[in-house]
Design a protein around this motif. Structure first.
Motif, PDB file in Angstrom:
ATOM      1  N   THR A   4       0.865  -1.177   0.000  1.00 25.19           N
ATOM      2  CA  THR A   4       0.000   0.000   0.000  1.00 25.19           C
ATOM      3  C   THR A   4       0.900   1.224   0.000  1.00 25.19           C
ATOM      4  N   PHE A   5       0.640   2.169  -0.903  1.00 22.36           N
ATOM      5  CA  PHE A   5       1.517   3.332  -1.017  1.00 22.36           C
ATOM      6  C   PHE A   5       0.700   4.612  -1.164  1.00 22.36           C
ATOM      7  N   ASP A   6       1.355   5.718  -0.833  1.00 24.54           N
ATOM      8  CA  ASP A   6       0.746   7.042  -0.893  1.00 24.54           C
ATOM      9  C   ASP A   6       0.764   7.545  -2.334  1.00 24.54           C
ATOM     10  N   HIS A   7      -0.424   7.749  -2.902  1.00 22.25           N
ATOM     11  CA  HIS A   7      -0.515   8.145  -4.307  1.00 22.25           C
ATOM     12  C   HIS A   7       0.082   9.525  -4.561  1.00 22.25           C
ATOM     13  N   ARG A   8       0.169  10.368  -3.543  1.00 20.67           N
ATOM     14  CA  ARG A   8       0.764  11.694  -3.742  1.00 20.67           C
ATOM     15  C   ARG A   8       2.243  11.607  -4.101  1.00 20.67           C
ATOM     16  N   ILE A   9       2.869  10.494  -3.742  1.00 18.59           N
ATOM     17  CA  ILE A   9       4.306  10.325  -3.977  1.00 18.59           C
ATOM     18  C   ILE A   9       4.592   9.551  -5.256  1.00 18.59           C
ATOM     19  N   ALA A  10       3.741   8.632  -5.624  1.00 20.42           N
ATOM     20  CA  ALA A  10       4.012   7.781  -6.781  1.00 20.42           C
ATOM     21  C   ALA A  10       2.727   7.428  -7.503  1.00 20.42           C
ATOM     22  N   ASP A  11       2.789   7.430  -8.829  1.00 21.17           N
ATOM     23  CA  ASP A  11       1.680   6.893  -9.611  1.00 21.17           C
ATOM     24  C   ASP A  11       1.964   5.425  -9.908  1.00 21.17           C
ATOM     25  N   ALA A  12       1.081   4.784 -10.656  1.00 10.73           N
ATOM     26  CA  ALA A  12       1.258   3.353 -10.918  1.00 10.73           C
ATOM     27  C   ALA A  12       2.542   3.079 -11.694  1.00 10.73           C
ATOM     28  N   TYR A  13       2.901   3.958 -12.629  1.00 13.92           N
ATOM     29  CA  TYR A  13       4.130   3.759 -13.397  1.00 13.92           C
ATOM     30  C   TYR A  13       5.337   3.746 -12.469  1.00 13.92           C
ATOM     31  N   SER A  14       5.397   4.708 -11.557  1.00 12.44           N
ATOM     32  CA  SER A  14       6.527   4.782 -10.622  1.00 12.44           C
ATOM     33  C   SER A  14       6.591   3.537  -9.756  1.00 12.44           C
ATOM     34  N   THR A  15       5.424   3.088  -9.296  1.00 16.24           N
ATOM     35  CA  THR A  15       5.384   1.893  -8.450  1.00 16.24           C
ATOM     36  C   THR A  15       5.760   0.652  -9.234  1.00 16.24           C
ATOM     37  N   ASN A  16       5.332   0.585 -10.485  1.00 13.45           N
ATOM     38  CA  ASN A  16       5.689  -0.568 -11.323  1.00 13.45           C
ATOM     39  C   ASN A  16       7.200  -0.700 -11.479  1.00 13.45           C
ATOM     40  N   ILE A  17       7.881   0.415 -11.778  1.00 19.11           N
ATOM     41  CA  ILE A  17       9.334   0.300 -11.990  1.00 19.11           C
ATOM     42  C   ILE A  17      10.041  -0.002 -10.664  1.00 19.11           C
ATOM     43  N   PHE A  18       9.470   0.451  -9.556  1.00 16.16           N
ATOM     44  CA  PHE A  18      10.046   0.097  -8.252  1.00 16.16           C
ATOM     45  C   PHE A  18       9.884  -1.401  -7.982  1.00 16.16           C
ATOM     46  N   LEU A  19       8.703  -1.938  -8.233  1.00 16.92           N
ATOM     47  CA  LEU A  19       8.459  -3.361  -7.982  1.00 16.92           C
ATOM     48  C   LEU A  19       9.400  -4.237  -8.807  1.00 16.92           C
ATOM     49  N   VAL A  20       9.601  -3.843 -10.066  1.00 19.55           N
ATOM     50  CA  VAL A  20      10.527  -4.597 -10.923  1.00 19.55           C
ATOM     51  C   VAL A  20      11.956  -4.465 -10.390  1.00 19.55           C
ATOM     52  N   ALA A  21      12.328  -3.264  -9.948  1.00 20.96           N
ATOM     53  CA  ALA A  21      13.670  -3.060  -9.398  1.00 20.96           C
ATOM     54  C   ALA A  21      13.871  -3.885  -8.131  1.00 20.96           C
ATOM     55  N   TRP A  22      12.853  -3.977  -7.307  1.00 24.64           N
ATOM     56  CA  TRP A  22      12.921  -4.791  -6.090  1.00 24.64           C
ATOM     57  C   TRP A  22      13.193  -6.249  -6.459  1.00 24.64           C
ATOM     58  N   ALA A  23      12.449  -6.760  -7.448  1.00 24.78           N
ATOM     59  CA  ALA A  23      12.654  -8.145  -7.878  1.00 24.78           C
ATOM     60  C   ALA A  23      14.024  -8.336  -8.519  1.00 24.78           C
ATOM     61  N   GLU A  24      14.467  -7.357  -9.303  1.00 26.15           N
ATOM     62  CA  GLU A  24      15.799  -7.454  -9.915  1.00 26.15           C
ATOM     63  C   GLU A  24      16.881  -7.475  -8.846  1.00 26.15           C
ATOM     64  N   THR A  25      16.701  -6.688  -7.802  1.00 29.23           N
ATOM     65  CA  THR A  25      17.671  -6.664  -6.706  1.00 29.23           C
ATOM     66  C   THR A  25      17.730  -8.017  -6.015  1.00 29.23           C
ATOM     67  N   ALA A  26      16.557  -8.636  -5.830  1.00 25.93           N
ATOM     68  CA  ALA A  26      16.511  -9.967  -5.203  1.00 25.93           C
ATOM     69  C   ALA A  26      17.261 -10.999  -6.031  1.00 25.93           C
ATOM     70  N   ALA A  27      17.262 -10.805  -7.347  1.00 22.76           N
ATOM     71  CA  ALA A  27      17.940 -11.743  -8.253  1.00 22.76           C
ATOM     72  C   ALA A  27      19.371 -11.317  -8.546  1.00 22.76           C
ATOM     73  N   SER A  28      19.882 -10.318  -7.805  1.00 21.34           N
ATOM     74  CA  SER A  28      21.247  -9.797  -7.994  1.00 21.34           C
ATOM     75  C   SER A  28      21.474  -9.279  -9.406  1.00 21.34           C
ATOM     76  N   LYS A  29      20.430  -8.696  -9.991  1.00 22.90           N
ATOM     77  CA  LYS A  29      20.528  -8.088 -11.315  1.00 22.90           C
ATOM     78  C   LYS A  29      20.600  -6.572 -11.174  1.00 22.90           C
ATOM     79  N   PRO A  30      21.193  -5.889 -12.131  1.00 23.33           N
ATOM     80  CA  PRO A  30      21.191  -4.420 -12.080  1.00 23.33           C
ATOM     81  C   PRO A  30      19.774  -3.891 -12.297  1.00 23.33           C
ATOM     82  N   ILE A  31      19.482  -2.753 -11.696  1.00 23.81           N
ATOM     83  CA  ILE A  31      18.169  -2.143 -11.855  1.00 23.81           C
ATOM     84  C   ILE A  31      18.033  -1.625 -13.284  1.00 23.81           C
TER      85      ILE A  31
END
Length: 450
Positions: free
Chosen positions: A155-182
């Protein structure tokens, strides 16, 4: 399909996860486009099956440990999610980047994935699998299911991020878990959305947006509340309704027109006007050598059209789609977004809202469609398999309904559609012949039924 299985959720642990490296405390101002959002939270969740037998050492405990460790690393780059929103001296929200961290909840649900009636998230997701954010910008809940599966929800504050921003964060989180570059580093350069001097805007923005002080007090109402539902639409049905509109218009334009006509048919006798809006992402319109590709924040506008209910009822799908195209295209230019930035600047610090969210004085019915075609349901993978299902959850509290079509995890061209609308409109959609909106079932996204 029967009722949703009643189940209990037990919170096992709570922890605050901060960036693994210290972040120098600083203020990050909200852009003028951020300031058009009221204080509201958005939810998103992903469902994972029990890890395969070959990963016998992968348990809920190891999955949570991996999630926390990779989150702490991802927050070094996406540090606004570890901050908190505060009010500045003139009453506007600002982001304090102080690495307060993300509240992380571990829970257990006495239910199997196949028993979740996800088509009714009011019963199966809200207040159970989706965390209630109390502080900060982002909170996370990882829930172990009885079958060994896992639901990851944010759950996130919409004033800080829209869905696009959250999407790229979620992918970056998963990439970090897999030891891949963002793959998409975020940009927090508010100068990309700086107002012009002198500012200027098209008069049409005075119709699309309204200062909060100009709004009448909300009337007391005993109308039924909106409900949340999730449907799926097959690729064949998407192609069929697009063909019915003559194929001149995009899928999202035709989908919006289809909903608009159903909305008119479900209007009450006192509803004389029917409004339909669409969320437009301005990143590609404001692109400057790719600088906006990773822009983190809100870059949204919500144009809408208004038609008399009786006029809309008499339109065929092609005519309605043409009307959608007409009011939508005016908001798909760089000048529209530059003008919107200037429109907000001329009224600061007075807060303003999208008018279709706030409602009109003459009442009527309305709905907003937000295309979630970039939803990365197949990319948020942490090492124990791809998500078998994912969706946004956004009961936004506006006067209009809210609809978000997203790609299905089956990768076959189908859409998963989250809807926040009055129940009588959803009943009409389900009764359409031939049927387009099909209630989501576990058989749809669990190929082997488990």
């Amino acid at each position: 399909m029967g009722g949703s299985k009643e189940y209990a959720v037990t919170v096992k642990a709570k922890e605050r996860v901060a960036a693994v490296l210290p972040v120098q405390e600083h203020w990050l101002p909200l852009s003028n486009l951020d300031l058009l959002l009221p204080a509201m939270d958005v939810g998103v969740f992903f469902c994972y099956k029990k890890p395969p037998a070959k990963q016998s050492k992968t348990t809920f405990a190891t999955m949570v440990s991996s999630l926390k460790a990779s989150l702490a690393q991802a927050l070094v780059t996406y540090y606004p999610f570890a901050g908190e929103v505060v009010t500045n001296p003139v009453g506007e929200p600002e982001l304090l980047c102080n690495n307060r961290g993300v509240d992380f909840v571990e829970a257990y649900a006495d239910v199997q994935l196949q028993e979740l009636r996800l088509n009714n998230p009011d019963e199966s997701v809200e207040r159970k699998l989706l965390p209630k954010k109390k502080e900060g910008v982002l909170c996370v809940q990882a829930t172990e299911l009885k079958c060994g599966g896992l639901v990851l929800a944010c759950t996130f504050d919409h004033r800080i991020a829209d869905a696009y921003s959250t999407n790229i964060f979620l992918v970056a989180w998963a990439e970090t878990a897999a030891s891949k570059p963002i793959s998409i580093p975020p940009s927090f350069r508010r100068s990309l959305l700086i107002p012009r001097r002198p500012g200027s805007h098209d008069p049409s923005l005075d119709r699309l947006y309204v200062p909060v002080s100009s709004l009448p007090p909300p009337p007391a109402s005993d109308e039924e509340d909106a409900v949340n539902r999730i449907y799926y639409i097959t690729a064949d049905d998407i192609a069929r309704i697009q063909a019915a509109a003559g194929r001149k218009r995009t899928k999202i334009e035709v989908f919006t027109a289809y909903l608009w006509r159903v909305l008119a048919r479900g209007a009450r006798p006192e509803d004389k006007v029917c409004r339909m809006g669409a969320v437009v992402d301005g990143r590609t319109r404001l692109a400057r050598g790719g600088e906006m590709a990773g822009y983190f924040g809100n870059v949204l506008s919500i144009p809408y059209g208004s038609l008399r209910v009786e006029e809309l009822k008499d339109m065929d799908l092609a005519e309605a789609a043409e009307a959608v195209h007409g009011w939508l295209r005016r908001a798909t230019t760089e000048e529209h977004f530059r003008g919107l930035v200037d429109w907000v600047e001329a009224r600061r610090p007075e807060p303003a809202l999208a008018r279709i969210y706030a409602g009109e004085k003459d009442g009527g019915v309305g709905c907003v469609v937000s295309s979630g075609r970039a939803f990365p349901v197949g990319e948020v993978e942490f090492g124990w398999g791809k998500a078998v299902f994912g969706s946004y959850h956004f009961p936004w509290g506006g006067s209009a309904g809210y609809v978000m079509p997203m790609p299905s995890s089956r990768k076959n061209g189908d859409w998963v559609v989250y809807m926040h609308m009055l129940k009588n409109f959803l009943d009409l959609l389900e009764a359409e012949e031939p049927s387009v909106f099909r209630p989501l079932t576990t058989d749809y996204f669990l190929a082997d039924g488990k």
